[in-house]
Design an enzyme around this catalytic site. Sequence first.
Site, mmCIF file in Angstrom:
data_model
loop_
_atom_site.group_PDB
_atom_site.id
_atom_site.type_symbol
_atom_site.label_atom_id
_atom_site.label_comp_id
_atom_site.label_asym_id
_atom_site.label_seq_id
_atom_site.Cartn_x
_atom_site.Cartn_y
_atom_site.Cartn_z
ATOM 1 N N SER A 1 41.331 -15.956 -26.457
ATOM 2 C CA SER A 1 42.749 -16.298 -26.403
ATOM 3 C C SER A 1 42.890 -17.817 -26.236
ATOM 4 O O SER A 1 42.389 -18.571 -27.073
ATOM 5 C CB SER A 1 43.431 -15.506 -25.290
ATOM 6 O OG SER A 1 44.828 -15.577 -25.398
ATOM 7 N N GLU B 1 46.302 -6.931 -32.662
ATOM 8 C CA GLU B 1 46.475 -7.999 -31.688
ATOM 9 C C GLU B 1 47.869 -8.023 -31.056
ATOM 10 O O GLU B 1 48.024 -8.051 -29.842
ATOM 11 C CB GLU B 1 46.229 -9.364 -32.349
ATOM 12 C CG GLU B 1 44.793 -9.686 -32.665
ATOM 13 C CD GLU B 1 44.039 -10.267 -31.477
ATOM 14 O OE1 GLU B 1 44.601 -10.319 -30.371
ATOM 15 O OE2 GLU B 1 42.882 -10.664 -31.674
ATOM 16 N N HIS C 1 45.532 -7.238 -28.144
ATOM 17 C CA HIS C 1 44.999 -8.486 -27.604
ATOM 18 C C HIS C 1 44.311 -8.246 -26.261
ATOM 19 O O HIS C 1 44.902 -7.682 -25.340
ATOM 20 C CB HIS C 1 46.149 -9.478 -27.434
ATOM 21 C CG HIS C 1 45.737 -10.877 -27.152
ATOM 22 N ND1 HIS C 1 45.089 -11.674 -28.068
ATOM 23 C CD2 HIS C 1 45.892 -11.647 -26.041
ATOM 24 C CE1 HIS C 1 44.868 -12.866 -27.553
ATOM 25 N NE2 HIS C 1 45.339 -12.872 -26.306
#
Length: 606
Positions: free
Chosen positions: A298, A422, A525
């Site tokens: 990330s 995601e 995610h």
Amino acid sequence: MYKPLLRARARDVARLDRGNIEALRTSANDAEYLAEASPGPDRSRGPRRRRKGKRHRMARPRSVVCALLTITALIVASAGPAAAGSSARAAVTALIVASTGTAAAGSSARAAADGDIVRTADGAVRGTVDADHRVFQGIPFAKAPVGDLRLRAPRPPDPWDEVRDATAPGPWCAQVFTYPPGTPVQFAGDEDCLYLNIHVPRHEPGPLPVMVFVHGGGFSSGSGAGYDPRRVTGGGDVIVVTINYRLGALGFLRDASLQDPYAGNLGIADQQAALRWVRTTIAAFGGDAHNVTLWGESAGGFSVCTHLASPTAQGLFDKAIVHSAPCGNDLLTRREADERGAKAVAELGCGEAEDVAGCLRHLPVQDLAGLWSDPILAHRTVAEAPWLPVTGTLPLPSQPLEAARTGLLHDVPLVQGGTREEMRAHIAAQYDGVGEPVTAEQYPQLVSEMFGRDAEAVLAEYPHTDFATPSVALATALTDEGRMVGACSQLLYDEAASTRGPVYAYEFSEPTDQVAGDLPYGASHGADIPYLFDSYLPGPPAPPMSPERQELARELIDRWTASARSGGPAPSWDTYRHGIAMSFHTERIGPVDVGREHRCQFWYSL
């Protein structure tokens, strides 16, 4: 050393505007900071040995997401989805506030094979030894950036005489967070936060490969101390280093009054200081200072993208792994950062001060940490996040994709990928997770707001009636384009970087068990993080994985550590070509056409 290099960079980056080039030349005159940018010699091991066979050298450089998601990933690893209540908030707060231990830095000699004391050039440190690991926590890699050092590039730490305790992590960097959603904002951490943690497997002959992990959190939250890498270190016979870096305005505010070539990128400078420390010191802990993999997820992944294009990262790492942070996405431009900086200074009450920098350095730390700290949930582009690395600057002359296309990129082996769904976590956090799922009536309006002139084409390609819910439709469109996080912008970078060095693309597709209303998270995610890390957050342990998921976790650890050892993530994984990536799922591990799966030709046509 760096002045001609940077001026050559300025000539090479043809698409940088004239102002950017002048900024690079001006920054090149700051000898103090340029001297600090050099990794320096590694005096802990003697002359470097020539390796046999092909070696990926560090040539000259060629060319988010939200705090909630990072904390949630660690909570799930620690206690499962049920921990999302008040006990979870207490656990997060307890770790952030209570983790205040300190430790050591520097390097001069190799460590005793199994001892709890390691002697370095800056002083000795005492860690913790158990049956399988030696762990050293809270080691300062830079001087505390407080007082007059606030909003300045990091300085080397001061040495010490006594054996320093390294049995507890240092403080998290100053930050605010809201967890669980809807609860009051809390401040946590400290400005004195530039510490790292080292996990070393026992009974393994060294020197061992080193993996430096950069945490996520939207550049506004998180800490390396929350990640427990012992399954990676023990299963892959590698050393893992987790690090902190300054966050939010303290790490990424840019203003002319700061007069620092790293202004706007102080968090990146912190990361490079940690990498420099690893290069010169890790041999004392049994690590191979010449085999360092830079690894991030990330915001940590976007940090790796930045270092791949950074002249000031030259010589600091040998391989790279990027999770859920497409290097093809544009970061913040210098012009945008300057505009935001002026607004931030005004909001902080320093805009009319005679000494703006002095005003900023005397503000309560909570004011800076809390500035623009609202969670960044669902946007079209990552550049809409308030804090990001800034391009057109000394550490980042051009956008990462531009660097890859023009040859201004470190030619190191790269593993880059993400999760299949995601953006579902972002949509869930903003809509379904708070009881307000996207409706059929809202869907066209949201698409219009996000995609502007491309909205009509997106609605035709992604009609909500083709999906289980409008929320799923919106999440799928955003994931496929990938300009925040997702697929197609990642492939653009893979294509460019693969002309310079080996690139290995992947997609993690094993779904989580989480559901928000009618929206299953899928492989969203952060879904891959519990397969690699356990959590140091207080609280009940995570429920055991199924045997199939345990095997998938072992597979990921084997592949990632194989990449750290040799640059290639084990046999049967070919280098990138034509949109093909390696898919990781409990039912199948093998090639998948990510470009076709995520409709990339449609997105490239816009």
